[in-house]
Motif scaffolding. Structure first.
Motif, PDB file in Angstrom:
ATOM      1  N   ALA A 167      10.699   8.026  28.282  1.00  0.00           N
ATOM      2  CA  ALA A 167      10.064   9.334  28.468  1.00  0.00           C
ATOM      3  C   ALA A 167       8.762   9.201  29.242  1.00  0.00           C
ATOM      4  O   ALA A 167       8.448  10.021  30.122  1.00  0.00           O
ATOM      5  CB  ALA A 167       9.807   9.979  27.107  1.00  0.00           C
ATOM      6  N   SER A 168       7.986   8.159  28.944  1.00  0.00           N
ATOM      7  CA  SER A 168       6.712   7.964  29.636  1.00  0.00           C
ATOM      8  C   SER A 168       6.924   7.647  31.114  1.00  0.00           C
ATOM      9  O   SER A 168       6.211   8.173  31.980  1.00  0.00           O
ATOM     10  CB  SER A 168       5.926   6.832  28.967  1.00  0.00           C
ATOM     11  N   VAL A 169       7.897   6.782  31.431  1.00  0.00           N
ATOM     12  CA  VAL A 169       8.178   6.469  32.836  1.00  0.00           C
ATOM     13  C   VAL A 169       8.566   7.737  33.596  1.00  0.00           C
ATOM     14  O   VAL A 169       8.099   7.975  34.717  1.00  0.00           O
ATOM     15  CB  VAL A 169       9.297   5.407  32.930  1.00  0.00           C
ATOM     16  N   THR A 170       9.410   8.560  32.985  1.00  0.00           N
ATOM     17  CA  THR A 170       9.816   9.808  33.638  1.00  0.00           C
ATOM     18  C   THR A 170       8.618  10.705  33.920  1.00  0.00           C
ATOM     19  O   THR A 170       8.475  11.248  35.027  1.00  0.00           O
ATOM     20  CB  THR A 170      10.832  10.552  32.760  1.00  0.00           C
ATOM     21  N   LEU A 171       7.733  10.873  32.930  1.00  0.00           N
ATOM     22  CA  LEU A 171       6.566  11.733  33.127  1.00  0.00           C
ATOM     23  C   LEU A 171       5.629  11.173  34.195  1.00  0.00           C
ATOM     24  O   LEU A 171       5.184  11.905  35.095  1.00  0.00           O
ATOM     25  CB  LEU A 171       5.819  11.879  31.802  1.00  0.00           C
ATOM     26  N   LEU A 172       5.314   9.897  34.111  1.00  0.00           N
ATOM     27  CA  LEU A 172       4.381   9.305  35.068  1.00  0.00           C
ATOM     28  C   LEU A 172       4.935   9.369  36.485  1.00  0.00           C
ATOM     29  O   LEU A 172       4.227   9.736  37.442  1.00  0.00           O
ATOM     30  CB  LEU A 172       4.091   7.855  34.674  1.00  0.00           C
ATOM     31  N   ARG A 173       6.200   9.027  36.645  1.00  0.00           N
ATOM     32  CA  ARG A 173       6.801   9.004  37.982  1.00  0.00           C
ATOM     33  C   ARG A 173       6.924  10.416  38.544  1.00  0.00           C
ATOM     34  O   ARG A 173       6.604  10.667  39.715  1.00  0.00           O
ATOM     35  CB  ARG A 173       8.172   8.334  37.901  1.00  0.00           C
ATOM     36  N   ASN A 174       7.386  11.354  37.727  1.00  0.00           N
ATOM     37  CA  ASN A 174       7.630  12.700  38.255  1.00  0.00           C
ATOM     38  C   ASN A 174       6.352  13.478  38.503  1.00  0.00           C
ATOM     39  O   ASN A 174       6.326  14.356  39.373  1.00  0.00           O
ATOM     40  CB  ASN A 174       8.554  13.474  37.309  1.00  0.00           C
ATOM     41  N   TYR A 175       5.282  13.190  37.750  1.00  0.00           N
ATOM     42  CA  TYR A 175       4.004  13.842  38.057  1.00  0.00           C
ATOM     43  C   TYR A 175       3.340  13.194  39.260  1.00  0.00           C
ATOM     44  O   TYR A 175       2.662  13.874  40.046  1.00  0.00           O
ATOM     45  CB  TYR A 175       3.080  13.804  36.842  1.00  0.00           C
ATOM     46  N   ALA A 176       3.509  11.887  39.422  1.00  0.00           N
ATOM     47  CA  ALA A 176       2.868  11.206  40.545  1.00  0.00           C
ATOM     48  C   ALA A 176       3.562  11.509  41.867  1.00  0.00           C
ATOM     49  O   ALA A 176       2.909  11.553  42.918  1.00  0.00           O
ATOM     50  CB  ALA A 176       2.861   9.695  40.304  1.00  0.00           C
ATOM     51  N   TYR A 177       4.872  11.723  41.849  1.00  0.00           N
ATOM     52  CA  TYR A 177       5.623  11.841  43.096  1.00  0.00           C
ATOM     53  C   TYR A 177       6.372  13.157  43.270  1.00  0.00           C
ATOM     54  O   TYR A 177       6.701  13.529  44.400  1.00  0.00           O
ATOM     55  CB  TYR A 177       6.641  10.695  43.192  1.00  0.00           C
ATOM     56  N   PHE A 178       6.704  13.855  42.186  1.00  0.00           N
ATOM     57  CA  PHE A 178       7.618  14.990  42.295  1.00  0.00           C
ATOM     58  C   PHE A 178       7.067  16.260  41.670  1.00  0.00           C
ATOM     59  O   PHE A 178       7.828  17.136  41.239  1.00  0.00           O
ATOM     60  CB  PHE A 178       8.966  14.630  41.663  1.00  0.00           C
TER      61      PHE A 178
END
Length: 602
Positions: free
Chosen positions: A547-558
């Protein structure tokens, strides 16, 4: 008079046997025709579902398992009869038989990957006999605690009834048994994703470790038994014979054991490695092997499965193109229509799909729209699948959202999430190691949680500073990364504290199993989840790491798209940890026995 063994040993034994039972049941259900070999209630209920495919085979399997289970319970109960106290030697012998039966299941499974009816029923009988023998041994060891290791309904019923009666006795053991049954099934499921034979191997390993946790003998609290006292000589000649006749260890009966080199070595070994230390070392070995199996199982052969791809093509060709993509052997792709290039781009950037295929007319090169910030290895797998499906059709790649220059292969969100989760559960472990796993009252529990919340805010701040201001890996989203990091750390810390409040020191091992052994390889960092085997792909989004990877990646890039589920998962772990810790502390406080009144002089 015999004294009961320490509650810690019984708790560890019950937890390990429950772990083994979960693994054995998972193997039987998945590999032996949907029949349980420990949970007889489940098999009986399934036998009543007459509309299921292969109903005859199901009934035959359930009947075989039930007969073998009951026969094994009877034989094991006779082998370890009921007495004034547990007979540990006989209980140990029964558990050795359980290990042998589990290994027999492994051998039978190795005979044929697709066994016939006779071999399947024989394997079912061996697995059910192992579970029945284990059930009988566990009940003899548990005494009147109401703890069972092969089915949780009775254990949870006893727990709820005791809570209603105002008693907290055996509560930790019962909760631990229920949790470990689930973890055993989870571990066996992951192991079987690599090789089906690892299911019974996990069950055998759990029982073998439980054997080592059993007490070696019952301790005496009363006067020594005169029948057990050393034999004394009845005459001078007999005394001389006894003094001269060496014992089985090569020493004279009159000499102290410590007087021989072997005796001194044994004494030093007992002082250097206590049974508790040996048990901890074995636990570390189990975690180490689980770590190896989990990481190699997740990463040894990345294979795409049903990667979502939007398709833009002329109306007359669109359905045929989607059917062709969905019909590729192994189903690596899952095509879905898009109305045009603009919609396809939006679907990629909002993470509704991983890529978009733009089919060009007249044999020109098709275009594949991707966002490699979501995982470059996923883009490479997509390109490889499409080229293998139609080598004659040229393909041009357009990367709509590549990783930042300082982010390399787009792994900064994954490594940040790993650090935050590790920091969270280590913080809870450090607090427990310093002040004890179980706080004295709910107020102290809340103070600990408050301290962990402050630490989590600082952890999120530090992580955001490192990836944004120091290395410029994920720039421009400082506030979002900070609060995602804070929630990630607190979710791991609160869950880790709950595990330790419920299970004591074993809670630390459970944190390592969930957050490191299972959480990291399933998080979708090194490989996107679409390339992972089914077990890790399905598990990852439900754990704080994924869940954390999804949040960090999607806020940083998407732009924060497609993150609602991840927010709910992290929040549930945090809230669940707080609630479990608070309720456990309050329950222990409310049912603590009153302290004796101080004596007063007259």
């Amino acid at each position: 008079m015999r004294a009961a063994p320490s509650s810690t040993r019984l708790a560890v034994t019950a937890a390990l046997l429950s772990f083994a039972a979960g693994a054995g049941d998972a193997f039987a259900f998945v590999e032996l025709g949907g029949v349980f070999t420990a949970n007889m209630t489940g098999s009986l209920v399934l036998s009543g579902l007459t509309g299921r495919p292969g109903y005859g085979a199901l009934v035959a399997g359930a009947a075989t398992a039930l007969a073998a289970f009951l026969a094994a319970v009877y034989v094991a109960s006779r082998a370890a009869p009921k007495g004034p106290g547990p007979r540990w030697g006989r209980i140990r012998a029964v558990l050795v038989a359980v290990v042998v039966l589990d290994l027999a299941v492994l051998v039978l499974k190795s005979v044929s990957p697709a066994p016939g009816t006779a071999l399947r029923l024989l394997t079912l009988a061996a697995s059910a006999a192992a579970m029945g023998s284990q059930t009988a041994a566990a009940r003899r060891a548990a005494g009147g605690s109401g703890v069972t290791t092969t089915f949780v309904t009775g254990t949870l019923t006893s727990l709820a009834q005791d809570a209603a009666d105002g008693s907290s006795r055996h509560a930790a053991v019962r909760v631990g048994a229920a949790v470990m049954l689930f973890l055993g099934a989870l571990t066996a499921s992951g192991a079987m994703a690599v090789d089906a034979r690892l299911g019974p191997a996990v069950a055998a390993a759990g029982t073998a470790v439980a054997l080592l946790a059993l007490p070696r003998r019952a301790h005496r609290t009363g006067p020594p038994d005169p029948d057990a006292s050393p034999r004394r000589p009845t005459s001078p000649k007999q005394g001389a014979d006894m003094a001269e006749t060496p014992g089985p260890d090569g020493r004279s009966p009159g000499r102290s054991p410590a007087a021989t080199p072997l005796g001194r070595f044994r004494a030093e070994a007992r002082d250097a490695i206590t049974p508790r230390a040996a048990l901890v070392m074995l636990g570390v070995l189990v975690l180490e092997l689980a770590f190896v199996v989990s990481y190699i199982g997740a990463f040894h052969s990345p294979t795409p499965e049903r990667i979502p791809v939007a398709v833009v093509a002329p109306e007359a060709e669109r359905r045929a193109v989607i059917d062709r993509l969905n019909g590729i052997p192994g189903e690596p792709l899952s095509g879905r229509p898009a109305d045009g290039v603009a919609q396809a781009r939006t679907m990629v950037l909002e993470r509704e799909v991983d890529a978009a295929l733009l089919v060009a007319p007249d044999g020109r090169a098709d275009r594949l729209l991707v966002a490699s910030a979501g995982g470059p290895s996923g883009v490479q797998a997509l390109e490889r699948v499409l080229q293998q499906a139609d080598p004659s059709q040229p393909l041009r790649i357009t990367d709509l959202r590549p990783p930042n220059e300082a982010d390399g292969r787009g792994l900064a969100p994954f490594y940040l999430a790993v650090g935050l989760v590790v920091g969270g559960y280590l913080a809870s472990a450090a607090v427990s190691a310093t002040y004890g796993a179980r706080p004295a009252n709910p107020h102290r529990m809340l103070i600990r949680l408050g301290a962990l919340a402050v630490l989590s805010v600082l952890s999120g701040l530090g992580g955001a500073i490192v990836v944004d201001l120091v290395f410029d890996a994920l720039p421009g989203h400082f506030a979002a990364l900070w609060w995602i990091g804070a929630l990630t750390t607190f979710a791991a810390a609160a869950a880790g504290m709950a595990f330790q409040v419920l299970l004591g020191p074993m809670g630390v091992a459970l944190s390592v199993l969930i957050f490191v052994v299972l959480g990291n390889p399933s998080a979708g960092g090194v490989y996107p989840s679409a390339l992972l085997p089914p077990f890790w792909r399905d598990l990852g989004p439900a754990l704080p790491n994924g869940a954390s990877v999804t949040l960090l990646r999607n806020y940083a890039y998407f732009g924060g798209h497609h993150t609602a589920t991840a927010w709910w998962v992290l929040s549930a772990w945090a809230a669940g940890g707080v609630l479990a810790s608070a309720l456990a502390a309050r329950f222990r406080r409310g049912h603590r026995p009153p302290e004796p009144a101080a004596a007063t002089g007259v």
